[in-house]
Design a protein around this motif. Sequence first.
Motif, PDB file in Angstrom:
ATOM      1  N   SER A  21      40.706  12.985  18.970  1.00 59.12           N
ATOM      2  CA  SER A  21      41.942  12.390  18.480  1.00 59.12           C
ATOM      3  C   SER A  21      42.028  10.974  19.027  1.00 59.12           C
ATOM      4  O   SER A  21      41.614  10.720  20.144  1.00 59.12           O
ATOM      5  N   GLN A  40      44.914   5.372  23.123  1.00 61.32           N
ATOM      6  CA  GLN A  40      44.664   6.613  23.831  1.00 61.32           C
ATOM      7  C   GLN A  40      43.813   7.506  22.954  1.00 61.32           C
ATOM      8  O   GLN A  40      43.913   7.472  21.728  1.00 61.32           O
ATOM      9  N   TYR A  41      42.973   8.307  23.577  1.00 58.44           N
ATOM     10  CA  TYR A  41      42.220   9.310  22.841  1.00 58.44           C
ATOM     11  C   TYR A  41      42.161  10.593  23.648  1.00 58.44           C
ATOM     12  O   TYR A  41      42.418  10.605  24.851  1.00 58.44           O
ATOM     13  N   LYS A  42      41.854  11.660  22.974  1.00 56.52           N
ATOM     14  CA  LYS A  42      41.692  12.961  23.613  1.00 56.52           C
ATOM     15  C   LYS A  42      40.194  13.212  23.696  1.00 56.52           C
ATOM     16  O   LYS A  42      39.509  13.263  22.675  1.00 56.52           O
ATOM     17  N   GLY A  46      39.465  17.778  26.426  1.00 60.50           N
ATOM     18  CA  GLY A  46      40.884  17.966  26.151  1.00 60.50           C
ATOM     19  C   GLY A  46      41.808  17.078  26.963  1.00 60.50           C
ATOM     20  O   GLY A  46      43.021  17.171  26.835  1.00 60.50           O
ATOM     21  N   ASP A  47      41.233  16.210  27.821  1.00 67.28           N
ATOM     22  CA  ASP A  47      42.048  15.282  28.601  1.00 67.28           C
ATOM     23  C   ASP A  47      42.344  14.030  27.789  1.00 67.28           C
ATOM     24  O   ASP A  47      41.504  13.572  27.018  1.00 67.28           O
ATOM     25  N   TYR A  48      43.522  13.462  28.001  1.00 67.76           N
ATOM     26  CA  TYR A  48      43.898  12.216  27.344  1.00 67.76           C
ATOM     27  C   TYR A  48      43.450  11.053  28.215  1.00 67.76           C
ATOM     28  O   TYR A  48      43.633  11.078  29.432  1.00 67.76           O
ATOM     29  N   GLN A  77      49.165  13.002  28.408  1.00 66.01           N
ATOM     30  CA  GLN A  77      49.512  13.112  26.994  1.00 66.01           C
ATOM     31  C   GLN A  77      50.376  11.955  26.509  1.00 66.01           C
ATOM     32  O   GLN A  77      50.293  11.548  25.362  1.00 66.01           O
TER      33      GLN A  77
END
Length: 169
Positions: A21, A40-42, A46-48, A77
């Motif tokens: 993402s 920002q990306y994921k 699963g960490d931002y 997040q």
Amino acid sequence: MGNGERARHADQCRDEPARLSLWLRGIACATTDNCSVGGQYKDSTGDYQGFLENEANGVWSPATEVTLPTNGNSGGQNGGIVAISCPSLGACQASGSYLDSSGNYQAVVFSETDGVWQRGTEVTLPSGAGSVGVDAGIYAINCTSATSCVGVGSYLQGTNTYEGFTLDS
């Protein structure tokens, strides 16, 4: 590079397989073909994470994860890069927030020196503020030179009251 080309570039960033993402939140240009974007990306775990990417003479470099202050854990997040200002070529400033090792959101600024983004610096908040909370940080930054900037944001005062602050250098 025109706005349409920047939009296509954003689509290319989003389609990179390493990113699940992606959110673009800030863009600033020192000249027509010399810009920086951030957001920002994921990541794949699963960490931002916050990221910054530069365009030099019309050519975009690969996006890089920001280097957080030493107490940084992740972008969180609600963290990452929110705003960028580029008063001159290779000398931009970016701002946002991150999640520290205690699980609190903190305000952060990043400086670009000769085209290289440096480790983020945690912003000292007003007395009594422990963090910027999940809904705060530095929302805007404007620089007239590499060393003269002003920013605005908010921080968490107590458990549920947000207060505004200004930042200048």
